[in-house]
Design a protein around this motif. Sequence first.
Motif: not given
Length: 137
Positions: A113-119
């Motif tokens: 969805r065009g998000t920026m993520v980090a786990f």
Amino acid sequence: MEQLLTEIDHVAIAVHDLDAAISWYERAFGATVEHRETVESDGVAEALLRVADSYIQLLMPTREDSPVAKYLERKGEGLHHVGYRVDDCAKALESVKAAGGRVIDEAPRPGSRGTMVAFVHPKTSFGTLIELVQEPG
Ligand code: CO
């Protein structure tokens, strides 16, 4: 300190059969799919079902060597991770590191969805795989 989490973004559930899981959520809860996407880099196909301002994220592996495939093999279907929404993914990630948290992603990267993520690794977060999610725009 400042509260960095603004919302539960999503609850992610690993499944073997995405269509069967979607169908069950439709029949049991009247939930509908808002977004479907295959994230090649993660080896997953996902469906997002909206609940208020959050999502249920159904996850199915698209190849045998994907992390979700390995998870299903080891633990079977079920809760895979929780996505916490943040205003600034990089800032939240630094805060996790400063608190002694082990991270999987050293820097934010593109999610669905065009998000920026980090786990964040479950080892230092009491057994829960955490995804920090920064909404687009
Ligand atoms: Co997720």
